[in-house]
Design a protein around this motif. Structure first.
Motif, PDB file in Angstrom:
ATOM      1  N   ALA A  22      -0.547   0.255 -12.143  1.00  0.00           N
ATOM      2  CA  ALA A  22       0.845   0.488 -11.776  1.00  0.00           C
ATOM      3  C   ALA A  22       1.505  -0.802 -11.329  1.00  0.00           C
ATOM      4  O   ALA A  22       0.838  -1.803 -11.015  1.00  0.00           O
ATOM      5  CB  ALA A  22       0.916   1.524 -10.651  1.00  0.00           C
ATOM      6  N   ALA A  23       2.840  -0.785 -11.292  1.00  0.00           N
ATOM      7  CA  ALA A  23       3.591  -1.951 -10.847  1.00  0.00           C
ATOM      8  C   ALA A  23       3.153  -2.360  -9.447  1.00  0.00           C
ATOM      9  O   ALA A  23       3.025  -1.528  -8.548  1.00  0.00           O
ATOM     10  CB  ALA A  23       5.084  -1.644 -10.862  1.00  0.00           C
ATOM     11  N   GLY A  24       2.872  -3.653  -9.266  1.00  0.00           N
ATOM     12  CA  GLY A  24       2.457  -4.188  -7.975  1.00  0.00           C
ATOM     13  C   GLY A  24       0.973  -4.109  -7.709  1.00  0.00           C
ATOM     14  O   GLY A  24       0.481  -4.669  -6.715  1.00  0.00           O
ATOM     15  N   GLU A  25       0.222  -3.436  -8.581  1.00  0.00           N
ATOM     16  CA  GLU A  25      -1.214  -3.277  -8.354  1.00  0.00           C
ATOM     17  C   GLU A  25      -1.960  -4.543  -8.772  1.00  0.00           C
ATOM     18  O   GLU A  25      -1.587  -5.238  -9.708  1.00  0.00           O
ATOM     19  CB  GLU A  25      -1.723  -2.070  -9.151  1.00  0.00           C
ATOM     20  CG  GLU A  25      -3.161  -1.699  -8.860  1.00  0.00           C
ATOM     21  CD  GLU A  25      -3.573  -0.422  -9.565  1.00  0.00           C
ATOM     22  OE1 GLU A  25      -4.781  -0.157  -9.640  1.00  0.00           O
ATOM     23  OE2 GLU A  25      -2.668   0.296 -10.046  1.00  0.00           O
ATOM     24  N   ARG A  26      -3.050  -4.824  -8.056  1.00  0.00           N
ATOM     25  CA  ARG A  26      -3.855  -6.006  -8.342  1.00  0.00           C
ATOM     26  C   ARG A  26      -4.741  -5.757  -9.561  1.00  0.00           C
ATOM     27  O   ARG A  26      -5.336  -4.704  -9.718  1.00  0.00           O
ATOM     28  CB  ARG A  26      -4.726  -6.355  -7.132  1.00  0.00           C
ATOM     29  CG  ARG A  26      -5.480  -7.677  -7.244  1.00  0.00           C
ATOM     30  CD  ARG A  26      -6.217  -7.954  -5.926  1.00  0.00           C
ATOM     31  NE  ARG A  26      -6.847  -9.253  -5.935  1.00  0.00           N
ATOM     32  CZ  ARG A  26      -8.084  -9.500  -6.377  1.00  0.00           C
ATOM     33  NH1 ARG A  26      -8.809  -8.500  -6.851  1.00  0.00           N
ATOM     34  NH2 ARG A  26      -8.583 -10.716  -6.336  1.00  0.00           N
ATOM     35  N   LEU A  27      -4.802  -6.775 -10.454  1.00  0.00           N
ATOM     36  CA  LEU A  27      -5.657  -6.689 -11.627  1.00  0.00           C
ATOM     37  C   LEU A  27      -7.104  -6.982 -11.237  1.00  0.00           C
ATOM     38  O   LEU A  27      -7.369  -7.571 -10.183  1.00  0.00           O
ATOM     39  CB  LEU A  27      -5.206  -7.685 -12.696  1.00  0.00           C
ATOM     40  CG  LEU A  27      -4.120  -7.183 -13.665  1.00  0.00           C
ATOM     41  CD1 LEU A  27      -2.764  -7.111 -12.971  1.00  0.00           C
ATOM     42  CD2 LEU A  27      -4.031  -8.093 -14.880  1.00  0.00           C
TER      43      LEU A  27
END
Length: 461
Positions: A22-27
């Protein structure tokens, strides 16, 4: 075959598109993703850097990579060109330029990609690796590449047009060349004379400049001389824009007698002539040129390399008298901050100077001669007949069977994935509804005649 870097990028894109990330989530960390995908950490670093360059993810120093604020779909939906738009010059341009690879473009104004001197272009592109840093990184000079201007000046001298490189201004394209001339010489409401029919983008550009578009009937030997003189006297146009050789769309070539009468009438009525010579290299032998006969006194010559070299490498030119070139220089600086891309000019110069280019032109002219004959025969089987057989080039200006409206046929053809160029888009007086311009090189596509036959069989509006 997909590269390792590409495989990592696509894996991340799929997770973004499915909203698994999701947007803002760390890869995933570099080491973790490298282990999962059985690639090196450096491969993941490069993949992440490229995704960040695309704006899909963001790097936070000391923390890792994160999904950007908005996540696009994996494959953005393409917007089809509007089909219900009025069939005018903009309609043809948009249909041709936006058509997918599955569309046959019998109405477009360029050669198929595999007809172009791609080997010479690739050699020129490899030569860029040895170019000075300034060619790759700096703005273009105001007049453009001196080596390319010198090469053009030598070519013009062979046509009895004697001028130095300082009288040649390189531009971003042939269209930009006309745009600069219009900016210099026209004011809203000024009259501009064009052939009827003429290249449709002349009309589109003149509308942008709020000019009064005035048509003069075009004949197999050039504009009708008597009507030309009458129109100048009646409407007092500021400019006349034309193709002297391999006229677009008709393929006609101006005769010496007509050329002299046109120049005499232009001098009598103080009209400046813009001669678009973009098809010059497609002629089997040179024909009269208004610029050469006039000596660039009241004729401005323009051109580009999009028809015989590459439409992707945008570069054109203006050849004119010195005071006009100086004024056009300032306009180009104001609107483009310098001349055309030095990279584009270097590619053009390298390809034109390649020993294979002249051989390419010779072979291209022979190939087009055969294509014109074949197109005449195939179109004739459908009741479509050429207005004349051109000396060269890739256009046939054709009459449709009686009672058939070209705009209706062009709309019907879109459903068959076929783009056509109906006559009235070329005609300022809208008097060519029974004509169509065909690109004989594009007719080499094995689907072309089948799709055209099916379009002719469709119910018309």
């Amino acid at each position: 075959m997909e590269s390792r870097i590409g495989a990592v990028m696509n894996a991340v894109r799929r997770r973004l598109a499915s909203r698994a990330l999701a947007a803002g989530e760390r890869l995933p960390s570099i080491r973790r993703l490298a282990a999962d995908m059985k690639v090196s950490p450096s491969t993941v670093v490069e993949a992440y850097d490229r995704l960040a360059a695309e704006g899909l993810i963001q790097s936070r120093p000391g923390s890792g990579f994160y999904v950007s604020g908005s996540v696009p779909a994996l494959v953005p939906a393409e917007v089809d060109p509007p089909r219900d738009q009025a069939v005018d010059p903009f309609w043809v341009s948009r249909q041709s330029l936006d058509a997918g690879v599955d569309v046959v473009k019998l109405g477009c104004g360029w050669l198929p990609a595999d007809w172009m001197p791609n080997a010479a272009i690739r050699r020129a592109a490899r030569g860029l690796a040895r170019a000075e840093d300034a060619v790759l990184a700096d703005y273009g000079s105001t007049r453009g590449s001196l080596p390319l201007r010198r090469l053009l000046a030598r070519q013009f001298a062979a046509e009895s047009l004697d001028l130095g490189p300082s009288q040649i201004l390189l531009t971003a394209s042939g269209t930009q060349a006309i745009d600069l001339i219009c900016r210099l010489l026209l004011r809203p409401g000024d009259g501009v004379l064009v052939d009827d029919p003429c290249y449709f983008n002349f009309q589109a550009l003149l509308r942008v400049h709020q000019a009064r578009i005035i048509g003069v009937p075009y004949t197999p030997t050039g504009p009708d001389p008597a009507r030309f003189a009458e129109t100048l006297a009646a409407h007092r146009p500021r400019l006349y824009i034309t193709n002297s050789a391999l006229h677009n769309p008709t393929g006609a070539t101006i005769s010496p007698q007509t050329a002299h009468r046109v120049l005499n009438a232009a001098a009598e009525h103080d009209v400046t002539i813009v001669e678009d010579d973009i098809f010059a290299d497609l002629e089997p032998e040179p024909s009269p040129r208004l610029a050469a006969l006039d000596g660039l006194s009241r004729v401005i010559r323009i051109g580009s390399f999009s028809k015989t070299l590459s439409a992707s490498i945008r570069c054109g030119y203006i050849a004119a008298r010195p005071d006009w070139i100086e004024a056009l220089l300032d306009l180009q600086v104001a609107t483009s901050f310098g001349g055309p891309s030095p990279v584009a000019a270097e590619l053009v110069h390298g390809a034109l100077g390649d020993g294979s280019y002249r051989k390419h032109l010779d072979a291209l002219r022979r190939r087009l001669s055969k294509a014109r004959r074949q197109a005449e025969e195939r179109l004739g089987g459908l009741g479509i007949t050429p207005w004349l057989m051109p000396r060269g080039g890739f256009f046939l200006w054709c009459r449709l069977p009686d009672g058939l409206n070209a705009a209706d046929l062009a709309r019907a053809a879109l459903s068959e994935k076929l783009v056509l160029a109906p006559g009235d888009v070329f005609s300022p007086s809208r008097s060519a509804s029974g004509f169509m311009r065909f690109n004989v090189a594009q007719m080499a596509d094995p689907r072309a005649m089948m799709l055209l036959s099916r379009a002719l069989a469709r119910p018309m509006a």
